[in-house]
Design a protein around this motif. Structure first.
Motif, PDB file in Angstrom:
ATOM      1  N   ASP A 125      -3.786  -2.406  -5.705  1.00 59.57           N
ATOM      2  CA  ASP A 125      -3.186  -2.814  -4.434  1.00 59.57           C
ATOM      3  C   ASP A 125      -4.048  -3.964  -3.918  1.00 59.57           C
ATOM      4  N   ILE A 152      -4.824   2.872   2.917  1.00 62.08           N
ATOM      5  CA  ILE A 152      -4.460   2.907   4.337  1.00 62.08           C
ATOM      6  C   ILE A 152      -3.163   2.123   4.527  1.00 62.08           C
ATOM      7  N   THR A 206      -4.751  -4.177   4.327  1.00 65.75           N
ATOM      8  CA  THR A 206      -5.526  -4.085   3.077  1.00 65.75           C
ATOM      9  C   THR A 206      -6.342  -5.350   2.889  1.00 65.75           C
ATOM     10  N   SER A 253       0.837  -1.208   0.000  1.00 64.73           N
ATOM     11  CA  SER A 253       0.000   0.000   0.000  1.00 64.73           C
ATOM     12  C   SER A 253       0.870   1.255   0.000  1.00 64.73           C
TER      13      SER A 253
HETATM   14 MG   LIG Z   1      -1.717  -2.858   2.250  1.00 68.17          MG
END
Ligand SMILES: [Mg+2]
Ligand SMILES: Nc1nc2c(ncn2[C@@H]2O[C@H](COP(=O)(O)OP(=O)(O)OP(=O)(O)O)[C@@H](O)[C@H]2O)c(=O)[nH]1
Ligand SMILES: [K+]
Length: 478
Positions: free
Chosen positions: A301, A274, A282, A261
């Motif tokens: 992501d 985040i 995630t 991320s």
């Molecule tokens: Mg992540």
């Protein structure tokens, strides 16, 4: 239009789609629309296309010192636009008249370049609505008329739409090649080569064996083989055209906490995802579109891959694996602290020739030497920025190489739509069948089918449902 065979296969340039001329001028409505985005702006362009365009010009367009009462075609004129009901001046404008067939739609077209404002445009529309033969255009209708009038073939229509939709330089270049007719020319060449082949075979059928030189059938077969090799080369393009048009799918994957991320945020130059020190942060896939040196890239992501008892996380992991499998390219992020242990077992099946590696957290690692030498990999610290410049240059170069998109346009793929690929694949099958055919009559039939498949790409062969789906995606005024 001339015919090369008894079976009605028409020449390459022939246009069976002559619906426009089939409708009498009196029957055909004149259409109008705003061709620029609605709203306040310096200029708004209203297009009027059809047989009444000249009548509209006579009643709406007034200019001082004009000597003749017909427009000088293809030439801008400073004018007043007046309302035909009461003669009030709507706007001080420019107008240009395109005389059929030398216009976008191949009909008479009048373009009004007015000041773009809500009241002005509404007033021009109300003036146009006073003509019983005029009506507002539907989405894509100008382009549809251009196609029906033989101005554009389907590859040009699609190119035009892709050109309007293009968001990166790579997409623009690809779309422009199609919109400007160079893709059309290539397909027309293929079709005319098939027809040439067919003409040789037809000669064998039409005249008795004695009248035709020996070896004509072999000659036709030889040509078909060369043509087939050309088509196979076009098909063997790694789907580059379709991928560039729709965006290169790049999936980021790796174990939890590797910095996936963090990488997405670095690429996006904002806090899109985040980031926390909690492994398993995630869960859902987060996608965003990037422009990497002209190439459109859709980066995803994904959830960190590990064994998880948590229901929500497990679903996220399943989605992550699917995203990597469906991606055009993947980027495996590993933290250097744990990279020495090698790629975790459960990720090995996700690695392909299109997988790149990013060794992250260089700032924490002691020994980075063993990784930096690996091909298709970069070592960085996303926290300090160390190595990120080299990574970005390398990633860009890898994309340019994979999609062969630097340099001359001759190298650019011509297949940009799945539709083209399926017709071209069928054409190749029919050519193969011709090459293998023992019987001249059957062989000729295979060639006719092959030519038809190419004709479907350009839209010369009936494809009404395809047309609807293509034009529906245009906006009003195009
Ligand atoms: Mg992540
Ligand atoms: N020291 C150091 N920490 C980093 C670096 N890159 C990311 N981090 C930290 O590593 C932690 C995990 O980062 P994330 O980006 O959330 O990792 P992730 O791979 O997305 O993790 P999951 O979503 O949980 O799978 C965060 O605390 C980051 O600040 C780096 O280069 N060096
Ligand atoms: K995390």
């Amino acid at each position: 239009m001339h015919c090369l065979c008894r079976h009605g296969l028409t020449c390459v340039r022939a246009r069976p789609y002559s619906t426009i001329s089939a409708l009498s001028t009196a029957q055909r409505k004149t259409i109008y629309a705003l061709s620029t985005p609605p709203g306040k702006a310096g200029v708004g362009v209203i297009r009027v296309s059809g047989p009444a365009a000249l009548a509209v010009w006579s009643r709406l367009i007034k200019a001082k010192n004009r000597k003749q009462d017909f427009p000088v075609p293809w030439k801008f004129e400073r004018c007043h636009i007046v309302h035909p009901e009461d003669g009030r001046v709507i706007d001080d404008a420019l107008s240009v008249f395109f005389k059929a067939p030398k216009s976008f739609t191949s009909e008479d077209v009048l373009e009004l370049h007015v000041h773009s404002g809500r009241a002005i445009i509404a007033s021009v529309f109300s003036a146009l609505a006073t003509f019983p033969s005029c009506r507002p255009a539907e989405a894509g209708e100008f382009t549809r008329r251009a196609f029906l009038g033989g101005r554009l073939d389907l590859t040009e229509v699609e190119g035009l739409r892709d050109l309007i939709d293009a968001e990166t330089e790579g997409q623009r270049r690809l779309a422009l090649r199609a919109a400007s007719g160079s893709v059309r020319n290539q397909y027309e060449q293929i079709r005319s080569d098939i027809i040439h082949c067919l003409a040789l075979v037809e000669a064998l059928i039409d005249f008795s064996e004695e009248d035709v030189e020996d070896g004509v059938y072999d000659q036709a077969r030889g040509q078909a083989r060369r043509l087939l090799a050309n088509i196979e080369a076009l098909l063997d393009d790694g789907h580059r055209g379709e991928i560039i048009r729709s965006g290169i799918k790049l999936a980021i994957f790796g174990p939890p906490n590797a910095g996936k991320s963090t990488l997405l945020n670095f690429l996006a130059k904002r806090e899109a995802a985040i980031v926390t020190s909690v492994p398993g942060t995630t869960r859902d896939i987060l996608e965003l579109s990037l422009d990497i040196d002209g190439l459109p890239v859709i980066v995803a992501d994904t959830a960190g891959l590990r064994k998880s008892e948590d229901l929500v996380e497990s679903i996220g992991i399943e989605r992550a694996r699917a995203a990597v499998q469906q991606a055009d390219i993947s980027l495996c992020v590993l933290s250097l602290e744990s990279a020495a242990a090698g790629l975790p077992q459960d990720m090995q099946d996700l690695v392909s020739a299109d997988t790149y590696f990013l060794f992250n957290k260089n700032d924490l690692a002691v020994d980075t030497q063993q990784h930096t030498s690996k091909p298709n990999s970069w070592t960085v610290s996303l926290a300090t920025g160390d190595g990120t410049e080299t990574f970005m240059t390398g990633l860009s170069a890898a994309l340019q190489k994979r999609f062969q998109f630097k340099g001359d346009d001759d190298n650019a793929p011509i297949i940009t739509h799945a539709r083209h690929r399926s017709h071209l694949t069928s054409a190749a099958q029919f050519l193969r069948a011709f090459i293998e055919a023992e019987d001249v009559i059957f062989g000729a039939e295979e060639l006719r089918y092959a030519a038809k498949e190419i004709g479907k790409i350009s839209g010369e062969i009936g494809v009404e449902d395809v047309l609807d789906s293509i034009f529906r995606n245009f906006c009003i005024g195009k």
